[in-house]
Design an enzyme around this catalytic site. Structure first.
Site, PDB file in Angstrom:
ATOM      1  N   THR A 117      -6.383   4.369  -3.277  1.00 44.45           N
ATOM      2  CA  THR A 117      -6.313   5.188  -4.490  1.00 44.45           C
ATOM      3  C   THR A 117      -6.902   6.538  -4.172  1.00 44.45           C
ATOM      4  OG1 THR A 117      -8.342   4.082  -5.088  1.00 44.45           O
ATOM      5  CG2 THR A 117      -6.377   3.395  -6.264  1.00 44.45           C
ATOM      6  N   ASN A 118      -6.688   7.513  -5.026  1.00 39.87           N
ATOM      7  CA  ASN A 118      -7.257   8.853  -4.834  1.00 39.87           C
ATOM      8  C   ASN A 118      -6.786   9.522  -3.571  1.00 39.87           C
ATOM      9  OD1 ASN A 118      -8.874   8.161  -7.051  1.00 39.87           O
ATOM     10  ND2 ASN A 118     -10.337   7.220  -5.672  1.00 39.87           N
ATOM     11  N   CYS A 119      -5.587   9.197  -3.127  1.00 42.57           N
ATOM     12  CA  CYS A 119      -5.060   9.782  -1.901  1.00 42.57           C
ATOM     13  C   CYS A 119      -3.802  10.544  -2.290  1.00 42.57           C
ATOM     14  CB  CYS A 119      -4.704   8.679  -0.930  1.00 42.57           C
ATOM     15  SG  CYS A 119      -5.294   8.979   0.714  1.00 42.57           S
ATOM     16  N   ILE A 120      -3.745  11.828  -1.924  1.00 47.60           N
ATOM     17  CA  ILE A 120      -2.556  12.585  -2.301  1.00 47.60           C
ATOM     18  C   ILE A 120      -1.364  12.159  -1.433  1.00 47.60           C
ATOM     19  CG2 ILE A 120      -1.737  14.890  -2.900  1.00 47.60           C
ATOM     20  CD1 ILE A 120      -4.574  15.908  -2.238  1.00 47.60           C
TER      21      ILE A 120
END
Lengths: 99, 120, 105
Positions: C102-105
């Site tokens: 998560t939180n990964c572009i």
């Protein structure tokens, strides 16, 4: 550098108010919305911390929530409509909403 | 300079979504290198109790995730002493070592040191 | 050796336990990657990371963890980007059988 704390839950079922009073700074304000206005019903036996706030003029409540619940304490709390509420938020450096 | 954010986590780990949401926000902020701090308040300090077994409730392990915070660049971690004491949590037994313990009187300062604050 | 394992729409394994080295080889082939010792070292490290922290790391924490465990000559974006086609957090997580970070572009 002051904070406006927004409370929305009844002080009789939730510890929001109690906790909030612990971390209130000298220049901070407290705004009561929703069921949080029920705390006014216990006036004039308000908690001493609330009385101090009221005396400083730093205790506010949303008028429509007060009217709906018949928790109107004139002279204790400053009742605000939504426009005034928004203006109030802008007067403080930050707003902390307790969910 | 990005705005600093203080997240206040005041719910017990398995009682609802509050603890999870607070942690997800902090992890996201950390991953993007934002200056972010986390304060455990009220029942939120129960997140620091070691040896919890959330598998028993088919829950994801919030406390295991907490240990990853320093790797996400989140090193400003705080807990309120009053709440730890009230709930029988010893400072030496906390699941996270790097938590700083604050007296009630220091909480207002902590909040007012940050640009923004969010409570869960 | 084709065992049963379910994957999500983006190709990440649904079940951590369904992973094996041969599953990783199959995914690597799809991605046009040949796994060498350097890759395996990172994949096993990621498996450990997930055991410890119960989440798949985004890029920055991945780099930091690799630096902590294997030293700075491997814990840097140049090295990891080179190994995993420029998207180490996502691709290495996929190869290691972890969910998508998560939180990964």
């Amino acid at each position: 550098m002051a904070t406006l704390h927004l409370l929305s839950q009844s002080p009789f079922t939730n510890t929001q108010l109690k906790s909030c009073l612990r971390l209130l700074g000298d220049t901070d304000g407290l705004m009561l919305c929703g069921d949080a206005v029920y705390v006014l019903n216990s006036a004039p036996e308000l908690a001493p911390e609330l009385q101090v706030l009221a005396a400083k003029g730093a205790l506010y409540a949303l008028e429509e929530d007060q009217i709906a619940r018949n928790c109107i304490q004139e002279g204790v709390v400053q009742s605000l409509n939504y426009a005034q509420f928004v203006a109030l938020c802008c007067q403080y450096d930050r707003v902390n909403s307790w969910v | 300079m990005a705005k600093s954010l203080l997240v206040i986590s005041r719910q017990a780990p398995w009682s609802g979504l509050g603890a999870r949401e607070a942690l997800d926000l902090v992890l996201a902020g950390g991953a993007f290198d934002l200056p972010i701090s986390l304060l455990f308040l009220d029942d939120g300090v129960f997140q620091l109790l070691p040896e919890q077994k959330p598998e028993a409730l088919q829950q994801k392990d919030v406390t295991a995730n907490l240990a990853a915070l320093p790797l996400f660049g989140v090193e400003q971690l705080y807990a309120a002493r009053t709440d730890l004491v009230q709930r029988g949590l010893g400072e030496s037994q906390l699941a996270l070592e790097s938590v700083r313990i604050l007296e009630d009187g220091a909480l207002a300062d902590l909040i007012n040191r940050h640009d923004q604050v969010m409570t869960f | 050796m084709s065992t049963e394992y379910r994957r999500d729409a983006e190709g990440y394994l649904m079940d951590l336990e369904a992973w094996s080295e041969s599953v990783a080889e199959v995914i690597a082939q799809e991605e046009g990657l040949v796994l060498g010792t350097e890759h395996w070292e990172i994949l096993w490290l990621l498996r450990d990371f997930y055991q410890r922290f119960q989440l798949a790391p985004a890029t920055r924490p991945l780099i930091k963890y690799v630096a902590q465990q294997l030293g700075p000559e491997k814990g840097n974006s140049l090295y990891l980007n080179h190994l995993f086609k420029g998207t180490p957090a996502k691709l290495a997580a996929k190869l290691a059988g972890l969910p998508k970070p998560t939180n990964c572009i």
